[in-house]
Write an enzyme that holds these catalytic residues in place. Structure first.
Site, PDB file in Angstrom:
ATOM      1  N   TRP A   1     -65.264 -11.707  27.924  1.00  0.00           N
ATOM      2  CA  TRP A   1     -63.792 -12.469  28.118  1.00  0.00           C
ATOM      3  C   TRP A   1     -63.383 -12.504  29.186  1.00  0.00           C
ATOM      4  O   TRP A   1     -61.778 -12.870  29.136  1.00  0.00           O
ATOM      5  CB  TRP A   1     -62.921 -11.781  27.254  1.00  0.00           C
ATOM      6  CG  TRP A   1     -62.732 -10.212  26.857  1.00  0.00           C
ATOM      7  CD1 TRP A   1     -63.643  -9.514  26.323  1.00  0.00           C
ATOM      8  CD2 TRP A   1     -61.766  -9.710  27.513  1.00  0.00           C
ATOM      9  NE1 TRP A   1     -63.728  -8.227  26.424  1.00  0.00           N
ATOM     10  CE2 TRP A   1     -63.130  -8.046  27.229  1.00  0.00           C
ATOM     11  CE3 TRP A   1     -61.286  -9.610  28.565  1.00  0.00           C
ATOM     12  CZ2 TRP A   1     -61.970  -7.212  27.645  1.00  0.00           C
ATOM     13  CZ3 TRP A   1     -60.639  -8.239  29.018  1.00  0.00           C
ATOM     14  CH2 TRP A   1     -60.661  -7.394  28.888  1.00  0.00           C
TER      15      TRP A   1
ATOM     16  N   SER B   1     -70.096  -3.860  29.621  1.00  0.00           N
ATOM     17  CA  SER B   1     -69.938  -2.668  29.907  1.00  0.00           C
ATOM     18  C   SER B   1     -71.091  -2.231  30.070  1.00  0.00           C
ATOM     19  O   SER B   1     -72.423  -2.373  29.188  1.00  0.00           O
ATOM     20  CB  SER B   1     -69.093  -2.083  28.751  1.00  0.00           C
ATOM     21  OG  SER B   1     -69.956  -1.693  27.476  1.00  0.00           O
TER      22      SER B   1
ATOM     23  N   GLU C   1     -63.415   3.288  34.350  1.00  0.00           N
ATOM     24  CA  GLU C   1     -63.216   1.353  34.240  1.00  0.00           C
ATOM     25  C   GLU C   1     -61.978   1.247  33.370  1.00  0.00           C
ATOM     26  O   GLU C   1     -61.984   1.851  31.789  1.00  0.00           O
ATOM     27  CB  GLU C   1     -64.340   1.246  34.297  1.00  0.00           C
ATOM     28  CG  GLU C   1     -63.855  -1.027  34.446  1.00  0.00           C
ATOM     29  CD  GLU C   1     -65.162  -2.228  34.423  1.00  0.00           C
ATOM     30  OE1 GLU C   1     -65.142  -3.028  35.340  1.00  0.00           O
ATOM     31  OE2 GLU C   1     -65.457  -1.493  33.676  1.00  0.00           O
TER      32      GLU C   1
ATOM     33  N   GLU D   1     -74.642  -7.944  34.812  1.00  0.00           N
ATOM     34  CA  GLU D   1     -73.650  -7.397  35.701  1.00  0.00           C
ATOM     35  C   GLU D   1     -72.712  -7.203  35.018  1.00  0.00           C
ATOM     36  O   GLU D   1     -72.214  -7.022  34.118  1.00  0.00           O
ATOM     37  CB  GLU D   1     -73.714  -8.158  36.139  1.00  0.00           C
ATOM     38  CG  GLU D   1     -72.546  -8.137  37.274  1.00  0.00           C
ATOM     39  CD  GLU D   1     -70.708  -8.258  36.879  1.00  0.00           C
ATOM     40  OE1 GLU D   1     -69.933  -7.361  36.552  1.00  0.00           O
ATOM     41  OE2 GLU D   1     -70.478  -9.668  36.655  1.00  0.00           O
TER      42      GLU D   1
ATOM     43  N   LYS E   1     -73.944 -16.695  24.129  1.00  0.00           N
ATOM     44  CA  LYS E   1     -72.768 -16.414  22.878  1.00  0.00           C
ATOM     45  C   LYS E   1     -71.783 -15.559  24.366  1.00  0.00           C
ATOM     46  O   LYS E   1     -71.521 -14.440  24.532  1.00  0.00           O
ATOM     47  CB  LYS E   1     -73.881 -14.948  22.477  1.00  0.00           C
ATOM     48  CG  LYS E   1     -73.336 -14.683  20.773  1.00  0.00           C
ATOM     49  CD  LYS E   1     -71.701 -14.061  20.950  1.00  0.00           C
ATOM     50  CE  LYS E   1     -72.102 -12.704  21.313  1.00  0.00           C
ATOM     51  NZ  LYS E   1     -70.295 -11.893  20.955  1.00  0.00           N
TER      52      LYS E   1
ATOM     53  N   LEU F   1     -63.382 -12.337  21.871  1.00  0.00           N
ATOM     54  CA  LEU F   1     -61.707 -12.275  22.245  1.00  0.00           C
ATOM     55  C   LEU F   1     -61.847 -13.378  23.010  1.00  0.00           C
ATOM     56  O   LEU F   1     -60.301 -13.791  23.541  1.00  0.00           O
ATOM     57  CB  LEU F   1     -61.707 -11.245  22.929  1.00  0.00           C
ATOM     58  CG  LEU F   1     -61.766  -9.604  22.429  1.00  0.00           C
ATOM     59  CD1 LEU F   1     -62.224  -8.714  23.673  1.00  0.00           C
ATOM     60  CD2 LEU F   1     -60.908  -9.809  21.202  1.00  0.00           C
TER      61      LEU F   1
ATOM     62  N   CYS G   1     -64.282  -6.724  36.623  1.00  0.00           N
ATOM     63  CA  CYS G   1     -65.072  -6.262  36.702  1.00  0.00           C
ATOM     64  C   CYS G   1     -65.299  -5.688  37.802  1.00  0.00           C
ATOM     65  O   CYS G   1     -65.981  -4.221  38.160  1.00  0.00           O
ATOM     66  CB  CYS G   1     -66.654  -6.512  36.316  1.00  0.00           C
ATOM     67  SG  CYS G   1     -67.282  -8.315  37.253  1.00  0.00           S
TER      68      CYS G   1
END
Length: 514
Positions: free
Chosen positions: A162, A250, A404, A271, A186, A190, A305
């Site tokens: 997102w 994640s 993170e 990733e 997909k 969010l 990220c």
């Protein structure tokens, strides 16, 4: 800017709009105002079945000649048409992105430029595929000739996050279509608005039905059945009959996706997250380094990220640099992302806001110091806003150092020697990116080689070009996106070897003649 109504969209399957079979929906919440703007359709396994069938049919239609084994040049025309439409609709797309995920409008507009550029880039690579087909292989025997074909791997499932809704989708959609794959995208529940507008663009440019299908919905309801779909696993042609799942998210979600894919022996490219370091040596310009530090951690509201959220600064300049850095941070304009000059908007959702605040609270309880920030901005009573936060007195065992945050939070440690800086940088289960800032080129080169990550930036942080490979190691995932490496994710290599001699092979004695 004036308020904007969000378009009413359905699921995009087989070239047309379809209501979810179970008629479910998900509310769209503006993270700046906490207002419900409307809703998006919520796909379930039933819709996944229909979309998979559509992609399967499109891949095989006319023995693949309509898409999969059409020329790269013919696919490139569609990619360029999509790019042109993105440019045309840039103001709308950027605005939708801002109200959907909280990204400052200027950054969202920048992303749309990258989206269009990425489609153009992979259009070029699609055309280049034509020239590469049939590349000869050198063999030790003159009685054989061999060449290589690069063919689309099949139907691909694309699951995206997102924080860069349309751009991260494009990183996957553009090379997948360039390669000749058919796809089911997909996006994150969010922030799906711009991906649904991508569906509308595909309809406008006449992309063949079923080539790209877009399902919005929750991960367990739509993403999981898509990743594990058994019928998709049976898609077969010269592309080995396997689905490639390209996923960004994640590491925990990544583990679940890998488990599902492993049951059907599907290749997976991931990733995932990061906890990237930025190392500042003593020979730097403090203001230049401060700007890159701020940009590297707080751009996109800290929801990157690859955010360089672990600042590792030489002890001889630490005090002066942090004083300078706080002044830079306090100068950041925090506002509704549609306001002119906004540089920090809200995080994407209430859940993410609570997660970020819990990280800050835990850091305090473990003995760290909140140098600046750490709360909601006083001038904003609504929205999921978090002040840009700098945390010092951090130890390597603290959660804030190891995990993170995915929000505007920077933690700080000092070092005395180059070896210590490298050790601190590598002190992470993640390995996505790192930044090194120094005027000593040889030192930058040494440190770049020593840090265990997939991407290193020297005297900057966060530049990303779709011509260069992107991806990480360790818990940050595996595989590479972007550049020619991104195209290779969606291609299968086939060897074709021909016996060209008129002589018999001669391995066996021939039977007696009758």
């Amino acid at each position: 800017m004036a308020a904007i109504p969000i378009p009413t969209r359905q699921l995009y399957i087989d070239g047309s709009w379809k209501l979810p079979i179970l008629n479910k929906c998900i509310p769209v919440i503006n993270p700046s105002t906490e207002e419900i703007l409307g809703d998006i359709p919520a796909a379930t396994a039933e819709d996944v079945d229909v979309a998979v069938e559509a992609a399967h049919k499109a891949f095989y239609r006319n023995r693949g000649k309509d898409w999969a084994f059409a020329s790269g040049a013919s696919r490139a025309k569609y990619l360029r048409a999509i790019a042109a439409k993105v440019v045309e609709k840039k103001p709308l797309l950027a605005k939708l992105e801002s109200i959907d995920c909280g990204k400052p409008y200027d950054e969202a507009a920048w992303d749309m430029d990258d989206v269009a550029g990425c489609f153009e880039y992979y259009a070029d690579l699609a055309e280049g595929l034509d020239a590469k087909q049939g590349a000869p292989v050198s063999l030790p025997m003159e009685t054989f000739k061999s060449h290589v074909l690069k063919e689309p791997i099949g139907v691909v499932a694309l699951i995206t996050p997102w924080n860069y809704p349309l751009l991260m989708a494009t990183w996957k959609v553009a090379p997948a279509l360039a390669a000749g794959c058919t796809a089911i995208l997909k996006p994150s529940e969010l922030s799906s608005l711009t991906c649904l507008e991508l569906a509308a663009i595909c309809e406008e440019v006449g992309l063949p039905s079923g080539v790209l299908n877009i399902l919005t919905g929750l991960g367990p309801d739509a993403g999981a059945p898509l990743a594990a779909h058994p019928k998709v696993d049976k898609v077969q042609l010269s592309a080995m009959g396997l689905v490639l799942i390209a996923f960004t998210g994640s590491s925990a979600t990544g583990s679940r996706i890998m488990t599902a894919a492993a049951q059907l022996v599907k290749p997976v490219s991931m990733e995932l997250g990061g906890k990237s370091p930025i190392i500042l040596f003593e020979d730097i310009d403090l203001d230049k380094a401060a700007e890159w530090t701020v940009f590297g951690c707080f751009w996109t509201n800290g929801q990157i990220c690859s955010a360089t959220s672990r600042l590792i600064v030489h002890e001889s300049i630490a005090a002066e640099f942090l004083d300078r850095l706080v002044k830079w941070v306090k100068n950041i304009k925090i506002s509704d992302p549609l306001e002119e000059g906004c540089r920090l908007g809200p995080v994407v959702s209430e859940g993410q806001y609570q997660k970020v605040m819990n990280f800050i609270s835990t850091a305090k309880s473990e003995g760290a110091t909140i140098l600046t920030g750490g709360t909601r901005p006083k001038h904003l009573s609504k929205g999921f806003f978090v002040e840009p936060t700098i945390i010092t007195d951090v130890t390597t065992s603290m959660e804030i150092w190891r995990e993170e945050v995915f929000g505007p939070v920077l933690c700080v440690k000092t070092f005395g020697s180059e070896d210590e800086a490298i050790d601190l940088a590598n002190d992470s289960e993640y390995g996505l990116a790192a930044a090194v800032i120094s005027n000593d080129e040889e030192r930058c080169d040494r440190v770049s080689k020593a840090i265990r990550v997939g991407c290193v930036w020297v005297n900057c942080s966060q530049p990303c070009f779709f011509q260069a490979p992107w991806g990480g190691i360790k818990r940050s995932g595996f595989g590479r996106e972007l550049g020619e490496w991104g195209l290779d994710n969606y291609l299968s290599v086939k060897q074709v070897t021909k016996y060209i001699s008129s002589d018999p092979w001669g391995w066996y004695q021939p039977p007696p003649k009758q």
